[in-house]
Design a protein around this motif. Sequence first.
Motif, PDB file in Angstrom:
ATOM      1  N   ILE A  70       7.829  11.428   9.503  1.00 47.85           N
ATOM      2  CA  ILE A  70       7.642  10.567   8.512  1.00 47.85           C
ATOM      3  C   ILE A  70       8.089  10.909   7.204  1.00 47.85           C
ATOM      4  N   GLU A  71       8.911   9.904   6.485  1.00 39.76           N
ATOM      5  CA  GLU A  71       9.408   9.886   5.105  1.00 39.76           C
ATOM      6  C   GLU A  71       9.393   8.597   4.439  1.00 39.76           C
ATOM      7  N   ALA A  72       8.955   9.037   3.188  1.00 40.90           N
ATOM      8  CA  ALA A  72       8.839   7.470   2.409  1.00 40.90           C
ATOM      9  C   ALA A  72      10.256   7.187   1.820  1.00 40.90           C
ATOM     10  N   ILE A  73      10.491   5.759   2.069  1.00 41.68           N
ATOM     11  CA  ILE A  73      11.727   5.176   1.781  1.00 41.68           C
ATOM     12  C   ILE A  73      11.722   4.097   0.511  1.00 41.68           C
ATOM     13  N   GLY A  74      10.436   3.894   0.074  1.00 43.65           N
ATOM     14  CA  GLY A  74      10.433   2.927  -0.898  1.00 43.65           C
ATOM     15  C   GLY A  74       8.914   2.913  -1.464  1.00 43.65           C
ATOM     16  N   GLU A  99      11.919   1.991  11.674  1.00 46.69           N
ATOM     17  CA  GLU A  99      12.832   1.825  10.466  1.00 46.69           C
ATOM     18  C   GLU A  99      12.037   1.607   9.427  1.00 46.69           C
ATOM     19  N   LYS A 100      10.713   0.886   9.416  1.00 50.60           N
ATOM     20  CA  LYS A 100       9.884   0.241   8.563  1.00 50.60           C
ATOM     21  C   LYS A 100       8.650   0.311   8.975  1.00 50.60           C
ATOM     22  N   ILE A 101       7.539   0.973   8.171  1.00 54.76           N
ATOM     23  CA  ILE A 101       6.374   1.090   8.070  1.00 54.76           C
ATOM     24  C   ILE A 101       5.592   0.673   6.861  1.00 54.76           C
ATOM     25  N   VAL A 102       5.021  -0.290   6.566  1.00 53.89           N
ATOM     26  CA  VAL A 102       4.622  -0.675   5.261  1.00 53.89           C
ATOM     27  C   VAL A 102       2.867  -0.070   5.131  1.00 53.89           C
ATOM     28  N   MET A 103       2.494   0.622   4.346  1.00 53.90           N
ATOM     29  CA  MET A 103       1.086   1.086   4.125  1.00 53.90           C
ATOM     30  C   MET A 103       0.553   0.523   2.923  1.00 53.90           C
ATOM     31  N   VAL A 104      -0.467  -0.198   2.809  1.00 53.18           N
ATOM     32  CA  VAL A 104      -1.099  -0.844   1.433  1.00 53.18           C
ATOM     33  C   VAL A 104      -2.141   0.034   1.014  1.00 53.18           C
ATOM     34  N   ASN A 105      -2.109   0.278  -0.224  1.00 55.85           N
ATOM     35  CA  ASN A 105      -3.226   0.979  -0.957  1.00 55.85           C
ATOM     36  C   ASN A 105      -4.314  -0.151  -1.355  1.00 55.85           C
ATOM     37  N   LEU A 106      -5.618   0.415  -0.884  1.00 50.43           N
ATOM     38  CA  LEU A 106      -6.623  -0.588  -1.353  1.00 50.43           C
ATOM     39  C   LEU A 106      -7.445  -0.147  -2.419  1.00 50.43           C
ATOM     40  N   HIS A 115      -0.903   1.409  -7.111  1.00 52.85           N
ATOM     41  CA  HIS A 115      -1.185   3.074  -7.059  1.00 52.85           C
ATOM     42  C   HIS A 115      -0.538   3.767  -8.111  1.00 52.85           C
ATOM     43  N   GLY A 116       0.536   3.108  -8.802  1.00 61.75           N
ATOM     44  CA  GLY A 116       1.186   3.869 -10.107  1.00 61.75           C
ATOM     45  C   GLY A 116       2.053   4.837  -9.487  1.00 61.75           C
ATOM     46  N   LYS A 117       2.439   4.950  -8.368  1.00 59.57           N
ATOM     47  CA  LYS A 117       3.476   5.957  -7.916  1.00 59.57           C
ATOM     48  C   LYS A 117       4.910   5.371  -7.640  1.00 59.57           C
ATOM     49  N   THR A 118       5.813   6.058  -7.912  1.00 60.17           N
ATOM     50  CA  THR A 118       7.140   5.716  -7.916  1.00 60.17           C
ATOM     51  C   THR A 118       8.061   6.647  -7.139  1.00 60.17           C
ATOM     52  N   LYS A 119       7.605   7.900  -6.748  1.00 63.34           N
ATOM     53  CA  LYS A 119       8.534   8.457  -5.848  1.00 63.34           C
ATOM     54  C   LYS A 119       7.559   9.597  -5.137  1.00 63.34           C
ATOM     55  N   VAL A 120       8.114  10.222  -4.246  1.00 66.34           N
ATOM     56  CA  VAL A 120       7.455  11.364  -3.291  1.00 66.34           C
ATOM     57  C   VAL A 120       6.857  12.587  -4.194  1.00 66.34           C
ATOM     58  N   GLU A 121       5.754  12.724  -4.011  1.00 66.58           N
ATOM     59  CA  GLU A 121       5.052  13.936  -4.587  1.00 66.58           C
ATOM     60  C   GLU A 121       4.511  14.909  -3.553  1.00 66.58           C
ATOM     61  N   TYR A 122       4.788  16.194  -3.963  1.00 67.32           N
ATOM     62  CA  TYR A 122       4.329  17.288  -3.097  1.00 67.32           C
ATOM     63  C   TYR A 122       2.839  17.829  -3.776  1.00 67.32           C
ATOM     64  N   VAL A 123       2.018  18.070  -2.754  1.00 65.10           N
ATOM     65  CA  VAL A 123       0.865  18.599  -3.306  1.00 65.10           C
ATOM     66  C   VAL A 123       0.977  19.825  -3.922  1.00 65.10           C
ATOM     67  N   LYS A 124       1.781  20.870  -3.691  1.00 67.23           N
ATOM     68  CA  LYS A 124       1.857  22.134  -4.429  1.00 67.23           C
ATOM     69  C   LYS A 124       2.513  21.929  -5.707  1.00 67.23           C
ATOM     70  N   ASP A 125       3.039  20.587  -6.131  1.00 65.89           N
ATOM     71  CA  ASP A 125       3.378  20.342  -7.495  1.00 65.89           C
ATOM     72  C   ASP A 125       2.248  19.936  -8.313  1.00 65.89           C
ATOM     73  N   ARG A 126       1.310  19.023  -7.717  1.00 62.77           N
ATOM     74  CA  ARG A 126       0.178  18.672  -8.388  1.00 62.77           C
ATOM     75  C   ARG A 126      -0.767  19.729  -8.700  1.00 62.77           C
ATOM     76  N   LEU A 127      -0.738  20.967  -8.077  1.00 65.23           N
ATOM     77  CA  LEU A 127      -1.849  21.834  -8.455  1.00 65.23           C
ATOM     78  C   LEU A 127      -1.045  22.658  -9.567  1.00 65.23           C
ATOM     79  N   ARG A 128      -0.056  22.691 -10.017  1.00 67.61           N
ATOM     80  CA  ARG A 128       0.489  23.227 -10.909  1.00 67.61           C
ATOM     81  C   ARG A 128      -0.140  22.931 -12.559  1.00 67.61           C
TER      82      ARG A 128
END
Length: 128
Positions: A70-74, A99-106, A115-128
């Motif tokens: 799985i990868e985020a494309i947008g 090619e496209k799966i759309v998931m919605v934040n509730l 959701h306020g996100k604009t790019k892929v984030e990694y858990v390891k980066d959130r823990l710093r």
Amino acid sequence: MNFQTRKWVKPEDLNPNGTLFGGRLLEWIDEEAALYTIVQLENRHIVTKFMSEINFINAPVQGDIIELGIEAIGFGNSSITLRCEVRNKLTHQEILSIEKIVMVNLGADGKPAPHGKTKVEYVKDRLR
């Protein structure tokens, strides 16, 4: 693309043709997309809104080990768009692509929420 999840094709996963039942594979993909989205958006309350054309390329058989990628494309205001590939772990033969799966934040009210996100984030980066 990250291939995080592996599945072993067992007898209970087969259709009458002796190959992996497409519905079972879609169940695994939907769960993988949900888990990816929950981690990315940091919210357990998400739903699958849309899946584009599902391209079955090769049929796994009993005993095959497959991996789901799985990868985020947008990123939308309240959604995240993903791409999915499934392949044979040992041969790397492509099994399926979406090619496209759309998931919605509730939100707490069960309605789409920003959701306020604009790019892929990694858990390891959130823990710093």
